[in-house]
Design an enzyme around this catalytic site. Sequence first.
Site, PDB file in Angstrom:
ATOM      1  N   LYS A   1       0.851  -1.191   0.000  1.00  0.00           N
ATOM      2  CA  LYS A   1       0.000   0.000   0.000  1.00  0.00           C
ATOM      3  C   LYS A   1       0.882   1.235   0.000  1.00  0.00           C
ATOM      4  CE  LYS A   1      -4.516   0.691   0.056  1.00  0.00           C
ATOM      5  NZ  LYS A   1      -5.474  -0.126  -0.678  1.00  0.00           N
TER       6      LYS A   1
ATOM      7  N   GLY B   1     -21.118   6.275   3.060  1.00  0.00           N
ATOM      8  CA  GLY B   1     -20.089   6.680   2.116  1.00  0.00           C
ATOM      9  C   GLY B   1     -20.518   6.448   0.691  1.00  0.00           C
ATOM     10  N   LEU B   2     -20.627   7.525  -0.082  1.00  0.00           N
ATOM     11  CA  LEU B   2     -21.098   7.439  -1.465  1.00  0.00           C
ATOM     12  C   LEU B   2     -20.007   7.872  -2.435  1.00  0.00           C
ATOM     13  CD1 LEU B   2     -24.710   8.866  -0.956  1.00  0.00           C
ATOM     14  CD2 LEU B   2     -24.097   6.482  -1.431  1.00  0.00           C
ATOM     15  N   GLY B   3     -18.807   7.355  -2.221  1.00  0.00           N
ATOM     16  CA  GLY B   3     -17.735   7.563  -3.181  1.00  0.00           C
ATOM     17  C   GLY B   3     -17.963   6.709  -4.414  1.00  0.00           C
TER      18      GLY B   3
ATOM     19  N   VAL C   1     -17.166   3.635  -5.173  1.00  0.00           N
ATOM     20  CA  VAL C   1     -17.658   2.281  -4.905  1.00  0.00           C
ATOM     21  C   VAL C   1     -19.019   2.330  -4.213  1.00  0.00           C
ATOM     22  CG1 VAL C   1     -17.211   0.096  -3.733  1.00  0.00           C
ATOM     23  CG2 VAL C   1     -15.319   1.350  -4.793  1.00  0.00           C
ATOM     24  N   GLY C   2     -19.143   3.159  -3.190  1.00  0.00           N
ATOM     25  CA  GLY C   2     -20.391   3.238  -2.444  1.00  0.00           C
ATOM     26  C   GLY C   2     -21.568   3.629  -3.308  1.00  0.00           C
ATOM     27  N   TYR C   3     -21.355   4.576  -4.227  1.00  0.00           N
ATOM     28  CA  TYR C   3     -22.448   5.013  -5.086  1.00  0.00           C
ATOM     29  C   TYR C   3     -22.840   3.925  -6.086  1.00  0.00           C
ATOM     30  CZ  TYR C   3     -25.558   8.339  -7.302  1.00  0.00           C
ATOM     31  OH  TYR C   3     -26.679   8.976  -7.757  1.00  0.00           O
TER      32      TYR C   3
END
Length: 339
Positions: free
Chosen positions: A78, A174-176, A178-180
């Site tokens: 990472k 969380g709607l980034g 992936v979330g969205y």
Amino acid sequence: MFALMQSTRTQSLHLCIDPPTGLKAVIAIHSEQRGPAMGGCRYLAYPDDESAMVDAIRLAQGMSYKAALAGLPLGGGKAVIIRNPHVENRAALFEAFGRFVDSLEGRYITAIDSGTSTLDMDCIAQTTQHVTSTTASGDPSPYSAMGVFAGIRATSMARLGSDNLEGLRVAVQGLGNVGYALAEQLHAAGAELLVSDHDPGRVQLAMEQFNAHPIATDALISTPCDIFAPCGLGSILTGQSVMQLRCAAVAGSANNQLTNLQVADQLENRGILYAPDYIINSGGLIYVALKHQGEELPSITAHLARIPSRLTEVFAHAQAEKRSPARVAQTLAERLLYS
């Protein structure tokens, strides 16, 4: 820091500064036992340098577990770039980071992550070949969401007795990217969505497109629902926050959701089924890894389709052994890494 590296079995920690661009970066390589270390590059602000290093180390460990349980010939790594509010030339900064990656001579392959984009990966690709999720190879976010959606169905089957999500209340935190995308798939499956995000525009969009119910960020975790889906940054599940949960299961895309394994035991004691994050959210890694190896989309989607069966296997072991799925998943991953 050496104590943390020893406790997590992290192989090496690399630091770089580049004064002309303002680059301050960390690369943690957890393991190269199964192949070169692969993992995303985060571009975030941190309270101090130590926090950035700790984040990189813990995330790299999760990537090793994720790759091992996904059956990929990769280790875990990472990268973290410490975000400065005043960056004169973002492209130059990421090109400098690419030179840092290149100095490791293929031991670490970088990719998109929180705070970075495919355009940033294009800049990195100017100075190293050890990068994926460029605009040419594509954004892995939809594939992460696809895997999480399939994992939620498997979790629902294990905990609620059905993988039909119609009418289920799912709280998406969380709607980034992936979330969205996950919210979109859940809506299409008939789930009732409760959503929160620090960006009110994303929440408004989810309300308009998915008929989602907005919930304040600090209130979502205690809102009654069937499944709580953490899709933001990690460490959301603490000893205190777990006691506020009012759900049957936790299944989301965030990395490092648990602050420690004792929290997993708390979830188990409360009868809340936990889908280990590095299994359910492995779709993104599967996509970038296989794409980097030149695999075609049918092969990638076939590999993604194995995520639910891996979760089901872990849930079955956990039930038989009366242990948390998190502990079972860690045991299985470490057996693959160290046996």
